[in-house]
Design an enzyme around this catalytic site. Structure first.
Site, PDB file in Angstrom:
ATOM      1  N   ASN A  70       0.918  -1.216   0.022  1.00 19.25           N
ATOM      2  CA  ASN A  70       0.083  -0.041   0.004  1.00 19.25           C
ATOM      3  C   ASN A  70       0.973   1.167  -0.036  1.00 19.25           C
ATOM      4  O   ASN A  70       1.550   1.625   1.110  1.00 19.25           O
ATOM      5  CB  ASN A  70      -0.875   0.047   1.231  1.00 19.25           C
ATOM      6  CG  ASN A  70      -1.873   1.359   1.414  1.00 19.25           C
ATOM      7  OD1 ASN A  70      -1.628   2.112   0.560  1.00 19.25           O
ATOM      8  ND2 ASN A  70      -2.595   1.292   2.147  1.00 19.25           N
ATOM      9  N   PRO A  71       1.369   1.969  -0.927  1.00 19.42           N
ATOM     10  CA  PRO A  71       2.046   2.816  -1.165  1.00 19.42           C
ATOM     11  C   PRO A  71       1.758   4.348  -0.599  1.00 19.42           C
ATOM     12  O   PRO A  71       2.655   5.161  -0.248  1.00 19.42           O
ATOM     13  CB  PRO A  71       2.317   3.163  -2.667  1.00 19.42           C
ATOM     14  CG  PRO A  71       0.691   2.820  -3.164  1.00 19.42           C
ATOM     15  CD  PRO A  71       0.285   1.812  -2.369  1.00 19.42           C
ATOM     16  N   SER A 127       0.358   4.386   2.600  1.00 20.06           N
ATOM     17  CA  SER A 127       0.503   4.269   4.233  1.00 20.06           C
ATOM     18  C   SER A 127       1.789   5.029   4.822  1.00 20.06           C
ATOM     19  O   SER A 127       2.755   4.830   4.282  1.00 20.06           O
ATOM     20  CB  SER A 127       0.669   2.641   4.662  1.00 20.06           C
ATOM     21  OG  SER A 127      -0.431   2.324   4.454  1.00 20.06           O
ATOM     22  N   THR A 158      -0.976  -2.059  -4.484  1.00 22.48           N
ATOM     23  CA  THR A 158      -2.513  -1.948  -4.307  1.00 22.48           C
ATOM     24  C   THR A 158      -3.250  -0.722  -5.047  1.00 22.48           C
ATOM     25  O   THR A 158      -2.639   0.342  -4.978  1.00 22.48           O
ATOM     26  CB  THR A 158      -2.851  -1.805  -2.803  1.00 22.48           C
ATOM     27  OG1 THR A 158      -2.500  -0.805  -2.127  1.00 22.48           O
ATOM     28  CG2 THR A 158      -2.701  -3.322  -2.027  1.00 22.48           C
ATOM     29  N   GLY A 162      -0.449  -0.190   6.502  1.00 25.78           N
ATOM     30  CA  GLY A 162      -0.827  -0.243   7.797  1.00 25.78           C
ATOM     31  C   GLY A 162      -1.637  -1.312   8.441  1.00 25.78           C
ATOM     32  O   GLY A 162      -1.560  -2.295   7.553  1.00 25.78           O
ATOM     33  N   GLY A 169      -4.788  -1.883   8.327  1.00 28.74           N
ATOM     34  CA  GLY A 169      -5.819  -2.283   7.384  1.00 28.74           C
ATOM     35  C   GLY A 169      -5.552  -3.193   6.252  1.00 28.74           C
ATOM     36  O   GLY A 169      -5.961  -3.942   5.600  1.00 28.74           O
ATOM     37  N   GLU A 178     -10.969  -0.608   9.867  1.00 29.50           N
ATOM     38  CA  GLU A 178     -11.680  -0.206   8.678  1.00 29.50           C
ATOM     39  C   GLU A 178     -13.139  -0.662   8.808  1.00 29.50           C
ATOM     40  O   GLU A 178     -13.455  -1.489   9.745  1.00 29.50           O
ATOM     41  CB  GLU A 178     -10.925  -1.192   7.476  1.00 29.50           C
ATOM     42  CG  GLU A 178      -9.517  -0.930   7.170  1.00 29.50           C
ATOM     43  CD  GLU A 178      -9.123   0.507   6.741  1.00 29.50           C
ATOM     44  OE1 GLU A 178      -9.979   1.045   6.129  1.00 29.50           O
ATOM     45  OE2 GLU A 178      -7.988   1.073   7.122  1.00 29.50           O
TER      46      GLU A 178
END
Length: 297
Positions: free
Chosen positions: A10-11, A13, A41, A66, A68, A275
């Site tokens: 996830n770039p 976070s 993602t 994170g 999530g 989330e």
């Protein structure tokens, strides 16, 4: 023959710090004997989809983001048959990283990368939430909307302060839910402003909220339910308990259980690992003991 590793990133976070370390992280993975494929993602739920669709082709799934992001990978893995599940590695890059801290995973991304390819695997309990899954916390009530209602940009900019800013907005009008709670032959019927089922040593970056002996693969969750305060004295008592000043409070139910059921006449919004977890009138939570292997130091 090289082992195969899928690296899900996830770039956004944690201020996007993964970008600064990506080459070094990939080098660590390759030196550990892995042939690495990278997936960035694209949207919410993408990590879950990739885990379900691709895990059969890999020996390990490592994610960076994170809690999530970790939740999405775990959710995907738990939808597979136990024999098809692969070990997971985690490189924390979020603003709180409760679960990474509980597992003792280093905040330094390069050290965490070394751990993510470790041969030491921890058989971790996973929560079954109706037909969904969670890693370390399912919660309802005051403050639970804070994590998913706060923008990623604000989280990156302010960290914990972002949660406090958003949470303060909810103090003007405390919502409550009248619920029936069933566990281990016990039945509670009361009005609550907050509840959480946890498998973590901290929540929201704050330690000391969760009481009892906490084990991440002991087959039980820690449950905390906070009653609706009727006056300022009761509210102060709750705050004293939550901050550790008061050891016990009649305003708080605190116990361990492997299975629990919540029933409410109205829809209750829940969060799973920070989330949004949907609105539910009935919730069944089950501890799936040692359901997934997670790489640790």
């Amino acid at each position: 023959m090289s082992k195969r590793l899928l690296f899900i990133i996830n770039p956004r976070s944690g201020k996007g710090q993964i970008k600064e370390h990506l080459a070094d992280i990939l080098d660590i993975m390759i030196k550990a004997g892995y042939q690495v494929s990278v997936h960035i993602t694209q949207s919410g739920g993408d990590a879950t989809r990739q885990t379900i669709e691709q895990s059969k082709d890999f020996d390990r799934i490592v994610c960076s983001g994170g809690d999530g992001t970790l939740d999405e990978v775990v959710t995907g893995m738990m939808q597979l048959a136990p024999s098809e599940r692969k070990p997971i590695g985690y490189i924390p890059a979020g603003s709180t990283n409760d679960f990474g801290n509980s597992l003792g995973i280093d905040k330094n991304m390069l050290n965490a990368a070394q751990i993510s390819v470790s041969d030491k695997l921890f058989p971790c309990d996973i929560g079954r939430f109706n037909s969904d899954s969670f890693v370390y916390v399912a919660a309802f009530g005051i403050f639970t909307e804070v994590s998913y209602a706060t923008s990623q940009d604000l989280k990156n900019l302010l960290g914990h302060a972002a949660y406090i800013i958003e949470g303060a907005k909810q103090l003007r009008d405390i919502p409550s839910f009248r619920m029936q709670v069933e566990y281990d032959g016990n039945v509670i019927y009361d009005e609550f402003i907050y509840g959480m089922i946890t498998n973590s040593k901290s929540v929201g970056g704050f330690q000391g909220i969760i009481r009892g002996n906490i084990g991440l693969n002991d087959g039980v969750f820690e449950t905390t339910l906070i009653k609706m305060p009727r006056n300022p004295m009761e509210l102060n008592e709750i705050l004293g308990f939550m901050t550790g000043i008061i050891p016990d409070s009649e305003m708080v139910y605190s116990f361990q259980t492997s299975e629990i059921k919540f029933t409410c006449s109205e829809d209750v919004p829940w969060t799973l690992d920070g989330e949004f977890g949907g609105n539910h009138k009935v919730v069944n939570v089950v501890d799936e003991n040692s359901a997934l292997e997670i790489a640790i130091e």
